[in-house]
Design an enzyme around this catalytic site. Structure first.
Site, PDB file in Angstrom:
ATOM      1  N   HIS A  75     -18.187 -49.361  19.145  1.00 30.36           N
ATOM      2  CA  HIS A  75     -18.526 -48.416  20.204  1.00 30.36           C
ATOM      3  C   HIS A  75     -18.837 -49.266  21.438  1.00 30.36           C
ATOM      4  CE1 HIS A  75     -19.971 -44.804  22.115  1.00 30.36           C
ATOM      5  NE2 HIS A  75     -19.804 -44.087  21.011  1.00 30.36           N
ATOM      6  N   TYR A 106     -16.969 -51.129  27.999  1.00 31.40           N
ATOM      7  CA  TYR A 106     -16.889 -50.057  28.994  1.00 31.40           C
ATOM      8  C   TYR A 106     -16.995 -50.661  30.393  1.00 31.40           C
ATOM      9  CZ  TYR A 106     -17.508 -46.008  25.834  1.00 31.40           C
ATOM     10  OH  TYR A 106     -17.352 -45.027  24.890  1.00 31.40           O
ATOM     11  N   GLU A 179      -8.304 -45.536  28.456  1.00 32.67           N
ATOM     12  CA  GLU A 179      -7.825 -44.147  28.535  1.00 32.67           C
ATOM     13  C   GLU A 179      -7.708 -43.691  29.990  1.00 32.67           C
ATOM     14  OE1 GLU A 179     -10.319 -41.604  26.163  1.00 32.67           O
ATOM     15  OE2 GLU A 179      -9.364 -42.226  24.280  1.00 32.67           O
ATOM     16  N   GLU A 267      -7.264 -46.623  19.239  1.00 33.05           N
ATOM     17  CA  GLU A 267      -8.437 -45.780  18.976  1.00 33.05           C
ATOM     18  C   GLU A 267      -7.986 -44.470  18.373  1.00 33.05           C
ATOM     19  OE1 GLU A 267     -11.262 -45.360  22.245  1.00 33.05           O
ATOM     20  OE2 GLU A 267     -11.578 -43.265  21.714  1.00 33.05           O
ATOM     21  N   ALA A 273     -11.664 -34.499  19.714  1.00 38.08           N
ATOM     22  CA  ALA A 273     -11.646 -35.451  20.824  1.00 38.08           C
ATOM     23  C   ALA A 273     -13.020 -35.717  21.420  1.00 38.08           C
ATOM     24  CB  ALA A 273     -10.693 -34.964  21.914  1.00 38.08           C
ATOM     25  N   SER A 274     -14.008 -34.872  21.126  1.00 39.67           N
ATOM     26  CA  SER A 274     -15.355 -35.102  21.648  1.00 39.67           C
ATOM     27  C   SER A 274     -16.127 -36.118  20.823  1.00 39.67           C
ATOM     28  CB  SER A 274     -16.140 -33.788  21.670  1.00 39.67           C
ATOM     29  OG  SER A 274     -16.500 -33.387  20.357  1.00 39.67           O
TER      30      SER A 274
END
Length: 534
Positions: A75, A106, A179, A267, A273-274
């Site tokens: 994550h 991220y 994404e 991924e 999708a949530s």
């Protein structure tokens, strides 16, 4: 690619492969040689496969043979970085049989842009993967930033640093944009970005694999297949969640493969999708079988003990690995077994327990029905041949998402312009926050579906708000006897707080298959043509 400037990096890389093998053999001294660890057997993934490349749209090993890498993604390291370490990666290699580990950096969400020191966790993962003989994906994890060009300069500097430092290793894979989403597409934004960043990497690393994200949260692989980058060792990202994405996305993947481009599922999740809903294990099995049959490499989302369906670990799991199956969620058990199937990297330990059942720490509390199943009711208003069908993609009525799915049928005798139609879905908004609308998938094209939120001036007992879904001019028409096909939508409050759908007018807790639904309404040029308003 074969210019003389690349000779030295190639020699250095071959030397690195040999040194890695020597290091791994040295590390085995003092081990119990009766224990069938990957190290003692001399069969780590990097030893077996060596330098990877892409040939005829397939990921191939040093001998040109197609291979499938399987593994897991971290994550965000800003939240779950304590699970990214050599101990957990070794356990995943030896007990789960992973051959690839993805480390998710991220950009936004308090990630690298706000805290550049997070790159040290990426370095830790790369160096652990080198010691363990694992492939490692460096994931530049754009998400809320949407357009990869938002932080293009930072991406170029980052990949320049990492390709300079690690480009000589044979196990490094670069993922340039997790994404891309929003108002971006392959030709106008993503491809130009990827071209620039790839050139930075190729100046230092001539041949390690590069993976490029695609549009609509890495679902638009067909666009990349129609206009791929010229670099021969570039692959293209597909992401899917088993509760949201199905055959239509698999068809896109087959289209891309038939065009000769390489696809890597960096991924995917057993949830929707949530990250919640499900787990959808039957649908996940369809996907893992599909990928195995086409040798599509993959990394599952995610190595986390977050209280959500897609997490592999239950809350409080050990930060150094060694997890018994009792510390795995239902998703974690399923993914472990999926990796072990056909894996030659398993070094002993448990084969995983039953992958059925709910292992996500009880987060799926089934909500009650909102007053009975109204499928098949006679619609109100003046029916002009329009029929609204509905199903819910989530029977958990008290999580942070509303997931209605729609299909509009035309039973009349004339074509109907979609831009003349509007759907209203009525619900109660406990959050009192701004609302967010997402289209997870639509056969007519995600970008052709729009939405606005309206607060009812006179709230009803089961509705104080509705989302009005509309269609662009480019959405086309529904011919007589035709239909739109699935429109998979999702609603969240801006603060991602939970809803309580048990008292929502349009919600059908048990309506998991499409059926005519009169608790949603359809308007044609402003005139009610289907359904009953609350």
């Amino acid at each position: 690619m074969m210019n003389g400037q690349w000779v030295l990096p190639r020699i250095v890389k071959r030397v690195a492969v040999m040194l890695t093998a020597v290091l791994l053999l040295t590390l085995t001294n003092g081990f119990n040689w009766n224990a069938p660890t990957a190290e003692a057997a001399g069969t780590t993934p990097v030893e077996r496969y060596g330098q990877l490349s892409v040939k005829n749209g397939k990921l191939v090993d040093k001998n040109g043979q197609p291979i499938q890498l399987k593994g897991i993604s971290s994550h965000g390291v800003q939240w779950f970085g304590d699970l990214v370490n050599q101990d957990t990666m070794k356990w995943l290699r030896d007990d789960w049989g992973i051959s690839v580990f993805r480390v998710a950096l991220y950009t936004e969400e308090n990630g690298y842009i706000a805290n550049p020191s997070l790159k040290n966790k990426v370095k830790e993962a790369i160096e652990a993967a080198q010691k363990l003989g694992l492939y490692v994906i460096i994931d530049w994890h754009i998400l809320s930033d949407g357009d990869p060009n938002t932080h293009k300069n930072e991406a170029k500097a980052f990949f320049n640093e990492f390709s300079t430092k690690y480009g000589h290793l044979p196990n490094v894979i670069y993922e340039l944009a997790n994404e891309p989403n929003g108002n971006v597409n392959w030709n106008n934004q993503i491809r130009p970005y990827a071209s620039e960043v790839s050139q930075v990497i190729r100046a230092k690393d001539p041949d390690n694999i590069i993976i490029v994200g695609t549009g609509t949260w890495s679902q638009d692989v067909h666009d990349a297949a129609d206009h791929p980058l010229p670099d021969k060792n570039t692959m293209y990202t597909v992401h899917f969640y088993a509760g949201t994405h199905g055959q239509s996305l698999r068809d896109r993947i087959d289209y891309a493969l038939n065009k000769g481009v390489g696809i890597f599922a960096t991924e995917w999740g057993t949830s929707d999708a949530s990250g919640n809903g499900g787990p959808f294990l039957n649908e996940s099995k369809v996907w893992t079988d599909f990928m195995a049959s086409r040798k599509i490499s993959w990394a599952n989302w995610s190595l986390a003990d977050k209280n959500e369906t897609s997490a592999a670990l239950l809350p409080g799991a050990d930060r150094k690995g060694g997890w018994p199956d009792s510390q795995l969620t239902a998703s974690g058990k399923f993914v472990k077994q999926a990796i072990l199937e056909g894996s030659s990297n398993h070094g002993g330990g448990s084969n995983g327990g039953n992958s059925g059942g709910d292992g996500n720490n009880g987060s799926n509390n089934n909500g009650g029905n909102n007053g009975g199943d109204h499928s098949g009711s006679t619609p109100g208003g003046n029916n002009e041949g329009i029929v609204l069908q509905y199903r819910t993609d989530d029977t958990n009525a008290k999580d942070n998402a509303i997931r209605p799915q729609f299909n509009i049928k035309n039973t009349g005798k004339t074509a109907v312009k979609l831009s003349d139609l509007k759907i209203r879905y009525y619900y109660t908004d406990e959050s009192k926050q701004a609302q967010q609308f997402f289209v997870d998938w639509s056969r007519i094209g995600n970008e052709k579906v729009k939405a606005t939120f309206v607060t009812l001036p006179n709230p009803k007992s089961k509705a104080d708000k509705y989302v009005e879904i509309s269609f662009t001019d480019g959405a086309g028409t529904i011919q007589p006897g035709g239909e739109t096909g699935e429109i998979q939508s999702r609603i969240h409050a801006a603060n991602w707080s939970n809803f309580d759908e048990t008292n929502d007018y349009s919600y059908g807790a048990t309506q998991t298959a499409f059926a005519d639904w009169d608790h949603g309404t359809v308007y044609q040029q402003g005139k009610l043509v289907w359904g009953i308003e609350p």
